[in-house]
Design a protein around this motif. Structure first.
Motif, mmCIF file in Angstrom:
data_model
loop_
_atom_site.group_PDB
_atom_site.id
_atom_site.type_symbol
_atom_site.label_atom_id
_atom_site.label_comp_id
_atom_site.label_asym_id
_atom_site.label_seq_id
_atom_site.Cartn_x
_atom_site.Cartn_y
_atom_site.Cartn_z
ATOM 1 N N LYS A 108 -19.266 -78.870 -21.851
ATOM 2 C CA LYS A 108 -17.789 -78.497 -21.218
ATOM 3 C C LYS A 108 -17.484 -79.721 -20.149
ATOM 4 O O LYS A 108 -16.391 -80.101 -20.077
ATOM 5 C CB LYS A 108 -17.689 -77.272 -20.291
ATOM 6 C CG LYS A 108 -17.778 -75.991 -21.075
ATOM 7 C CD LYS A 108 -17.889 -74.661 -20.260
ATOM 8 C CE LYS A 108 -17.755 -73.471 -21.249
ATOM 9 N NZ LYS A 108 -17.769 -72.144 -20.506
ATOM 10 N N SER A 111 -16.073 -82.228 -22.834
ATOM 11 C CA SER A 111 -14.771 -81.690 -23.045
ATOM 12 C C SER A 111 -13.898 -82.275 -21.966
ATOM 13 O O SER A 111 -12.531 -82.755 -22.116
ATOM 14 C CB SER A 111 -14.599 -80.333 -23.125
ATOM 15 O OG SER A 111 -15.212 -79.801 -24.357
ATOM 16 N N LEU A 112 -14.321 -82.082 -20.726
ATOM 17 C CA LEU A 112 -13.247 -82.336 -19.557
ATOM 18 C C LEU A 112 -13.196 -83.963 -19.506
ATOM 19 O O LEU A 112 -12.239 -84.414 -19.031
ATOM 20 C CB LEU A 112 -13.968 -81.651 -18.127
ATOM 21 C CG LEU A 112 -13.768 -80.197 -18.087
ATOM 22 C CD1 LEU A 112 -14.654 -79.775 -17.053
ATOM 23 C CD2 LEU A 112 -12.211 -79.788 -17.864
ATOM 24 N N TYR A 183 -13.325 -75.790 -15.842
ATOM 25 C CA TYR A 183 -12.944 -75.620 -17.607
ATOM 26 C C TYR A 183 -12.345 -74.427 -17.815
ATOM 27 O O TYR A 183 -11.395 -74.264 -18.603
ATOM 28 C CB TYR A 183 -14.359 -75.853 -18.353
ATOM 29 C CG TYR A 183 -14.090 -75.685 -19.817
ATOM 30 C CD1 TYR A 183 -13.754 -77.037 -20.472
ATOM 31 C CD2 TYR A 183 -13.981 -74.697 -20.642
ATOM 32 C CE1 TYR A 183 -13.350 -76.999 -21.869
ATOM 33 C CE2 TYR A 183 -13.686 -74.774 -21.859
ATOM 34 C CZ TYR A 183 -13.546 -75.956 -22.562
ATOM 35 O OH TYR A 183 -13.283 -75.975 -23.951
ATOM 36 N N GLU A 188 -8.968 -78.420 -20.490
ATOM 37 C CA GLU A 188 -9.560 -79.757 -20.744
ATOM 38 C C GLU A 188 -8.808 -80.935 -20.030
ATOM 39 O O GLU A 188 -9.382 -82.008 -19.912
ATOM 40 C CB GLU A 188 -9.550 -80.058 -22.074
ATOM 41 C CG GLU A 188 -10.425 -79.052 -23.081
ATOM 42 C CD GLU A 188 -10.420 -79.307 -24.563
ATOM 43 O OE1 GLU A 188 -9.524 -80.296 -24.923
ATOM 44 O OE2 GLU A 188 -11.665 -78.921 -25.093
#
Length: 278
Positions: A108, A111-112, A183, A188
């Motif tokens: 995560k 993704s961020l 998240y 995102e």
């Protein structure tokens, strides 16, 4: 240690046979040979050759290796110049560095950050280090006007505490919980800024917005005030935060001033969670 291993005949790490490569850069007299395969005179010459070394000892502060960073930085002039976090990765072989490596793998967080691929110059790892450093009481309560971010990041990397293992594990859980929360509640583009018209998010990770929202969220999690928060309301509050003129100033001007560091975190904390940070 490479010469030592060659003379011993094996690599210390995996005990495999140490032979010179077959590269054309090596004289064909020695190419592909181990130390024991060299002529007796060649072995004697290697054994009797003096290898000069300079030993650096840091006396103050006595429990830190911050001077090693400065030495490494000054001699790092040949080839590709290393970025600050690359130097830290070379200098600080400790649990803090391993913590950054581990946290940087969180799906995560990737993704961020906006990329599943690890940043080759370790800028992604440095952002995690920023989170811990700017969140620390040392920076939060600093009475100077402005900090040297590079210096503070170095100090955090090299610091030791009596409850070191406990501190590392606490940091690991803190960052993981913050990333999980952000998240799931912001998505995102949590650390992206609005465009000049304030209508759309720009497709780029914004470090100072990351500072503000991540540390404000950590503060809220620690105070236990995030349960039952409405996601839609949070998203609306974030838009209002990003449009705040003072917040815009704090994330874009003199970003290492203590007033602006604590200011942007405090505004994020107030807008998003209704509590003060400072």
């Amino acid at each position: 240690m490479t010469v030592f291993d060659f003379v011993k005949g094996v690599f210390q790490k995996d005990k495999s046979i140490f032979k010179l490569s077959n590269s054309s850069k090596i004289n064909d007299r020695w190419r592909g040979k181990s130390f024991n395969q060299l002529a007796r005179e060649e072995q004697k010459r290697i054994r009797s050759t003096t290898i000069h070394a300079i030993i650096f000892e840091q006396k103050h502060p006595y429990n830190s290796d911050t001077s090693l960073y400065q030495v490494f930085e000054r001699i790092n002039t040949g080839g590709r110049t290393l970025m600050p976090q690359e130097i830290r990765n070379c200098v600080y072989h400790n649990n803090v560095n391993q913590l950054l490596i581990d946290l940087n793998k969180l799906p995560k967080w990737r993704s961020l950050y906006g990329s599943l691929e690890f940043e080759p110059r370790m800028k992604d790892m440095e952002l995690i280090l920023r989170f811990f450093t700017l969140k620390s009481d040392k920076v939060k309560n600093d009475d100077t006007m402005q900090i040297s971010l590079k210096k503070e990041l170095n100090l955090y990397m090299g610091e030791t505490t009596n409850n070191y293992s406990e501190c590392i594990e606490k940091s690991r859980l803190s960052f993981r919980d913050v990333i999980e929360f952000i998240y799931s509640h912001f998505g995102e583009n949590a650390f992206h800024n609005l465009n000049s018209k304030g209508e759309e998010f720009v497709p780029r990770f914004h470090p100072t917005i990351f500072d503000a929202i991540a540390i404000a969220s950590a503060n809220a999690l620690e105070k236990g005030i995030v349960k039952g928060l409405n996601v839609d309301e949070l998203l609306d509050k974030r838009l209002k935060l990003l449009k705040d003129e003072t917040f815009k100033k704090y994330i874009s001007e003199r970003t290492t001033r203590i007033e602006h560091i604590n200011g942007r975190i405090n505004l994020a904390s107030q807008y998003l969670y209704g509590v003060s940070y400072v």
